[in-house]
Motif scaffolding. Structure first.
Motif, PDB file in Angstrom:
ATOM      1  N   ILE A  31       0.838  -1.206   0.000  1.00  0.00           N
ATOM      2  CA  ILE A  31       0.000   0.000   0.000  1.00  0.00           C
ATOM      3  C   ILE A  31       0.870   1.252   0.000  1.00  0.00           C
ATOM      4  O   ILE A  31       0.647   2.186  -0.784  1.00  0.00           O
ATOM      5  CB  ILE A  31      -0.964  -0.003   1.207  1.00  0.00           C
ATOM      6  CG1 ILE A  31      -2.007  -1.117   1.050  1.00  0.00           C
ATOM      7  CG2 ILE A  31      -1.635   1.357   1.382  1.00  0.00           C
ATOM      8  CD1 ILE A  31      -2.769  -1.443   2.326  1.00  0.00           C
ATOM      9  N   SER A  34       2.413   1.724  -3.359  1.00  0.00           N
ATOM     10  CA  SER A  34       1.444   2.194  -4.355  1.00  0.00           C
ATOM     11  C   SER A  34       1.093   3.668  -4.129  1.00  0.00           C
ATOM     12  O   SER A  34       0.923   4.415  -5.086  1.00  0.00           O
ATOM     13  CB  SER A  34       0.191   1.315  -4.361  1.00  0.00           C
ATOM     14  OG  SER A  34      -0.522   1.444  -3.159  1.00  0.00           O
ATOM     15  N   LEU A  35       1.015   4.097  -2.880  1.00  0.00           N
ATOM     16  CA  LEU A  35       0.775   5.514  -2.590  1.00  0.00           C
ATOM     17  C   LEU A  35       1.942   6.373  -3.084  1.00  0.00           C
ATOM     18  O   LEU A  35       1.734   7.433  -3.681  1.00  0.00           O
ATOM     19  CB  LEU A  35       0.578   5.724  -1.081  1.00  0.00           C
ATOM     20  CG  LEU A  35      -0.779   5.330  -0.510  1.00  0.00           C
ATOM     21  CD1 LEU A  35      -0.724   5.238   1.007  1.00  0.00           C
ATOM     22  CD2 LEU A  35      -1.846   6.318  -0.954  1.00  0.00           C
ATOM     23  N   LYS A  38       1.752   6.992  -6.643  1.00  0.00           N
ATOM     24  CA  LYS A  38       0.518   7.675  -7.035  1.00  0.00           C
ATOM     25  C   LYS A  38      -0.501   6.776  -7.755  1.00  0.00           C
ATOM     26  O   LYS A  38      -1.173   7.198  -8.696  1.00  0.00           O
ATOM     27  CB  LYS A  38       0.832   8.917  -7.862  1.00  0.00           C
ATOM     28  CG  LYS A  38       1.678   9.928  -7.102  1.00  0.00           C
ATOM     29  CD  LYS A  38       1.904  11.180  -7.870  1.00  0.00           C
ATOM     30  CE  LYS A  38       2.778  12.194  -7.232  1.00  0.00           C
ATOM     31  NZ  LYS A  38       3.341  12.069  -5.969  1.00  0.00           N
ATOM     32  N   ASN A  40      -4.032   5.122  -7.974  1.00  0.00           N
ATOM     33  CA  ASN A  40      -5.303   5.756  -7.568  1.00  0.00           C
ATOM     34  C   ASN A  40      -6.030   5.067  -6.420  1.00  0.00           C
ATOM     35  O   ASN A  40      -6.700   5.726  -5.632  1.00  0.00           O
ATOM     36  CB  ASN A  40      -6.254   5.846  -8.759  1.00  0.00           C
ATOM     37  CG  ASN A  40      -5.749   6.823  -9.796  1.00  0.00           C
ATOM     38  OD1 ASN A  40      -4.901   7.660  -9.517  1.00  0.00           O
ATOM     39  ND2 ASN A  40      -6.262   6.700 -11.005  1.00  0.00           N
ATOM     40  N   GLU A  41      -5.961   3.754  -6.360  1.00  0.00           N
ATOM     41  CA  GLU A  41      -6.680   3.021  -5.312  1.00  0.00           C
ATOM     42  C   GLU A  41      -6.063   1.638  -5.145  1.00  0.00           C
ATOM     43  O   GLU A  41      -5.335   1.166  -6.008  1.00  0.00           O
ATOM     44  CB  GLU A  41      -8.165   2.920  -5.636  1.00  0.00           C
ATOM     45  CG  GLU A  41      -8.457   2.345  -6.996  1.00  0.00           C
ATOM     46  CD  GLU A  41      -9.837   2.694  -7.511  1.00  0.00           C
ATOM     47  OE1 GLU A  41     -10.696   3.111  -6.740  1.00  0.00           O
ATOM     48  OE2 GLU A  41     -10.045   2.527  -8.720  1.00  0.00           O
ATOM     49  N   TYR A  78      -6.280   3.121   6.071  1.00  0.00           N
ATOM     50  CA  TYR A  78      -6.002   3.775   4.784  1.00  0.00           C
ATOM     51  C   TYR A  78      -7.281   4.174   4.032  1.00  0.00           C
ATOM     52  O   TYR A  78      -7.245   4.351   2.828  1.00  0.00           O
ATOM     53  CB  TYR A  78      -5.160   2.846   3.902  1.00  0.00           C
ATOM     54  CG  TYR A  78      -3.757   2.668   4.398  1.00  0.00           C
ATOM     55  CD1 TYR A  78      -2.774   3.609   4.111  1.00  0.00           C
ATOM     56  CD2 TYR A  78      -3.412   1.578   5.183  1.00  0.00           C
ATOM     57  CE1 TYR A  78      -1.475   3.437   4.570  1.00  0.00           C
ATOM     58  CE2 TYR A  78      -2.120   1.407   5.645  1.00  0.00           C
ATOM     59  CZ  TYR A  78      -1.156   2.339   5.337  1.00  0.00           C
ATOM     60  OH  TYR A  78       0.130   2.182   5.798  1.00  0.00           O
ATOM     61  N   LYS A  79      -8.373   4.324   4.764  1.00  0.00           N
ATOM     62  CA  LYS A  79      -9.632   4.723   4.146  1.00  0.00           C
ATOM     63  C   LYS A  79      -9.503   6.096   3.519  1.00  0.00           C
ATOM     64  O   LYS A  79      -8.852   6.943   4.131  1.00  0.00           O
ATOM     65  CB  LYS A  79     -10.724   4.746   5.228  1.00  0.00           C
ATOM     66  CG  LYS A  79     -12.036   4.199   4.790  1.00  0.00           C
ATOM     67  CD  LYS A  79     -12.994   4.153   5.956  1.00  0.00           C
ATOM     68  CE  LYS A  79     -13.939   3.006   5.786  1.00  0.00           C
ATOM     69  NZ  LYS A  79     -14.768   2.735   6.895  1.00  0.00           N
ATOM     70  N   TYR A  81      -8.660   5.016   0.526  1.00  0.00           N
ATOM     71  CA  TYR A  81      -7.754   4.493  -0.503  1.00  0.00           C
ATOM     72  C   TYR A  81      -7.848   2.974  -0.655  1.00  0.00           C
ATOM     73  O   TYR A  81      -7.878   2.456  -1.767  1.00  0.00           O
ATOM     74  CB  TYR A  81      -6.311   4.920  -0.162  1.00  0.00           C
ATOM     75  CG  TYR A  81      -5.285   4.486  -1.160  1.00  0.00           C
ATOM     76  CD1 TYR A  81      -5.282   5.007  -2.444  1.00  0.00           C
ATOM     77  CD2 TYR A  81      -4.318   3.551  -0.825  1.00  0.00           C
ATOM     78  CE1 TYR A  81      -4.339   4.616  -3.370  1.00  0.00           C
ATOM     79  CE2 TYR A  81      -3.374   3.161  -1.747  1.00  0.00           C
ATOM     80  CZ  TYR A  81      -3.386   3.684  -3.017  1.00  0.00           C
ATOM     81  OH  TYR A  81      -2.459   3.292  -3.932  1.00  0.00           O
ATOM     82  N   LYS A  83      -9.759  -0.526  -0.400  1.00  0.00           N
ATOM     83  CA  LYS A  83     -11.114  -1.083  -0.431  1.00  0.00           C
ATOM     84  C   LYS A  83     -11.003  -2.606  -0.393  1.00  0.00           C
ATOM     85  O   LYS A  83     -10.046  -3.181  -0.900  1.00  0.00           O
ATOM     86  CB  LYS A  83     -11.838  -0.642  -1.698  1.00  0.00           C
ATOM     87  CG  LYS A  83     -11.994   0.865  -1.784  1.00  0.00           C
ATOM     88  CD  LYS A  83     -12.486   1.300  -3.143  1.00  0.00           C
ATOM     89  CE  LYS A  83     -12.587   2.802  -3.167  1.00  0.00           C
ATOM     90  NZ  LYS A  83     -11.780   3.420  -4.171  1.00  0.00           N
ATOM     91  N   SER A 126     -14.520   0.802  -8.097  1.00  0.00           N
ATOM     92  CA  SER A 126     -13.301   1.438  -8.576  1.00  0.00           C
ATOM     93  C   SER A 126     -13.599   2.717  -9.332  1.00  0.00           C
ATOM     94  O   SER A 126     -14.302   2.713 -10.331  1.00  0.00           O
ATOM     95  CB  SER A 126     -12.536   0.484  -9.491  1.00  0.00           C
ATOM     96  OG  SER A 126     -11.442   1.154 -10.076  1.00  0.00           O
TER      97      SER A 126
END
Length: 133
Positions: A31, A34-35, A38, A40-41, A78-79, A81, A83, A126
């Motif tokens: 996570i 991925s953040l 950048k 997206n989710e 991480y809400k 982002y 799911k 998504s």
């Protein structure tokens, strides 16, 4: 000439805890990466399994409940982002004998149905996929 014997071993609660903790650490690293890049989710997809499997013991039940707690804790941290797509509820009323070879490995039919559900859930949840339409 390698002789391998199938030895059954008894898991301890600490073993299960450490395995799920390792999953949590690796998922958080994924996570964070991925953040950083950048994305997206981020989705955590829990595949379906047979929760009424005859050979479940208390340790397996503990493992599944700990896993569920862990993914919910990660999602909440991480809400919005992260799911979760949890297929357990979707497959509750299915006869899983046709869909699984054992308690967790899908047959071809199980894989096809599961992938259709995953696709539908991704379409619903998504923002990135829906931007492509």
């Amino acid at each position: 000439k390698l002789v391998i014997k199938n030895k059954k071993f008894k898991l301890k609660k600490k073993d299960v805890f450490l395995a799920v903790k390792n999953f949590e650490i690796n998922t958080i690293k994924a996570i964070e990466t991925s953040l950083k890049h950048k994305v997206n989710e981020f989705f955590i997809i829990s595949l379906f399994f047979d929760d009424k499997y005859k050979d479940y013991d208390e340790m397996e039940k503990y493992r599944f409940s700990l896993y569920k707690e862990t993914i919910e804790k990660i999602r909440d941290r991480y809400k919005p982002y992260v799911k979760i797509i949890d297929l357990e509820e979707k497959f509750k009323n299915y006869d899983k004998k046709e869909l699984l070879c054992d308690f967790m490995h899908q047959t071809l039919k199980g894989n096809i149905i599961q992938s259709e559900y995953i696709f539908k859930e991704l379409r619903k949840k998504s923002t990135s996929i829906n931007e492509l339409d």
